[in-house]
Scaffold this motif. Structure first.
Motif, short mmCIF file in Angstrom:
data_model
loop_
_atom_site.label_atom_id
_atom_site.label_comp_id
_atom_site.label_asym_id
_atom_site.label_seq_id
_atom_site.Cartn_x
_atom_site.Cartn_y
_atom_site.Cartn_z
N LEU A 1 20.18 -62.37 -50.53
CA LEU A 1 19.03 -62.34 -49.62
C LEU A 1 18.54 -60.91 -49.38
CD1 LEU A 1 20.02 -65.04 -46.98
CD2 LEU A 1 18.24 -65.21 -48.73
N LEU A 2 19.47 -59.98 -49.19
CA LEU A 2 19.07 -58.60 -48.92
C LEU A 2 18.48 -57.93 -50.16
CD1 LEU A 2 21.93 -57.47 -46.52
CD2 LEU A 2 19.60 -58.23 -45.95
N ASP A 3 18.96 -58.31 -51.36
CA ASP A 3 18.32 -57.82 -52.59
C ASP A 3 16.88 -58.30 -52.68
OD1 ASP A 3 20.57 -56.41 -53.38
OD2 ASP A 3 21.16 -57.86 -54.94
N ALA A 4 16.64 -59.55 -52.27
CA ALA A 4 15.27 -60.09 -52.29
C ALA A 4 14.39 -59.32 -51.30
CB ALA A 4 15.29 -61.58 -51.96
N VAL A 5 14.94 -58.99 -50.14
CA VAL A 5 14.19 -58.19 -49.16
C VAL A 5 13.83 -56.84 -49.76
CG1 VAL A 5 14.40 -56.94 -46.96
CG2 VAL A 5 15.13 -59.33 -47.11
N ASP A 6 14.82 -56.17 -50.35
CA ASP A 6 14.58 -54.86 -50.96
C ASP A 6 13.54 -54.94 -52.07
OD1 ASP A 6 16.44 -53.72 -49.26
OD2 ASP A 6 18.06 -53.69 -50.75
N ALA A 7 13.60 -55.99 -52.89
CA ALA A 7 12.64 -56.15 -53.97
C ALA A 7 11.23 -56.36 -53.43
CB ALA A 7 13.04 -57.33 -54.86
N HIS A 8 11.09 -57.16 -52.39
CA HIS A 8 9.77 -57.38 -51.79
C HIS A 8 9.23 -56.09 -51.17
CE1 HIS A 8 10.22 -61.67 -52.44
NE2 HIS A 8 8.98 -61.82 -52.05
N LEU A 9 10.09 -55.35 -50.50
CA LEU A 9 9.65 -54.09 -49.90
C LEU A 9 9.24 -53.08 -50.98
CD1 LEU A 9 12.25 -53.70 -47.02
CD2 LEU A 9 9.80 -54.18 -46.79
N ALA A 10 10.01 -53.00 -52.06
CA ALA A 10 9.68 -52.08 -53.15
C ALA A 10 8.36 -52.48 -53.80
CB ALA A 10 10.80 -52.06 -54.18
N ALA A 11 8.14 -53.77 -54.01
CA ALA A 11 6.88 -54.24 -54.60
C ALA A 11 5.71 -53.94 -53.68
CB ALA A 11 6.96 -55.74 -54.88
N SER A 12 5.92 -54.05 -52.39
CA SER A 12 4.87 -53.74 -51.43
C SER A 12 4.50 -52.27 -51.47
CB SER A 12 5.32 -54.14 -50.02
OG SER A 12 4.36 -53.80 -49.07
#
Length: 117
Positions: free
Chosen positions: A94-105
């Motif tokens: 879940l936290l990897d998904a958060v990091d990926a979404h933040l990086a994409a943003s």
């Protein structure tokens, strides 16, 4: 700990001053057609977890991280003390998904800014 009675509570962090934040094992990115069901399910689980925390003597206002902005989830996970970790693999997922979404943003913002120049 009170959270062991709640199988959907994935992890609990403690901030300065004793404030608690918890992450449920539910997705953080429900599909639009699943959002209403997700809200109901996560509210039920969060309410039960909060009741157990209160019964254990925790009277502060806990943070249900799944309903908070992604940047806040990342900040709590990276700076607060992890006190309970029921499923480390799912927490990391879940936290990897958060990091990926933040990086994409951030990347989208950079592209948008460069196209305006």
């Amino acid at each position: 700990m009170a959270c062991r009675r709640q199988p959907d509570v994935l992890a609990v962090w403690e901030g300065r001053g004793g404030r608690l934040a918890f992450l449920l094992r539910h997705t953080l990115f429900p599909l639009p057609e699943e959002r209403t069901t997700w809200l109901i399910e996560t509210a039920d689980v969060a309410s039960a977890a909060i009741e157990d925390l209160r019964a254990a003597g925790c009277w502060g206002v806990p943070i249900a991280l799944g309903w908070r902005p992604l940047a806040e989830i990342a900040r709590v996970a990276n700076t607060w003390c992890l006190r309970y970790d029921a499923d480390p693999a799912r927490r990391v997922e879940l936290l990897d998904a958060v990091d990926a979404h933040l990086a994409a943003s951030v990347e989208r913002s950079a592209v948008a800014a460069s196209s305006r120049v």
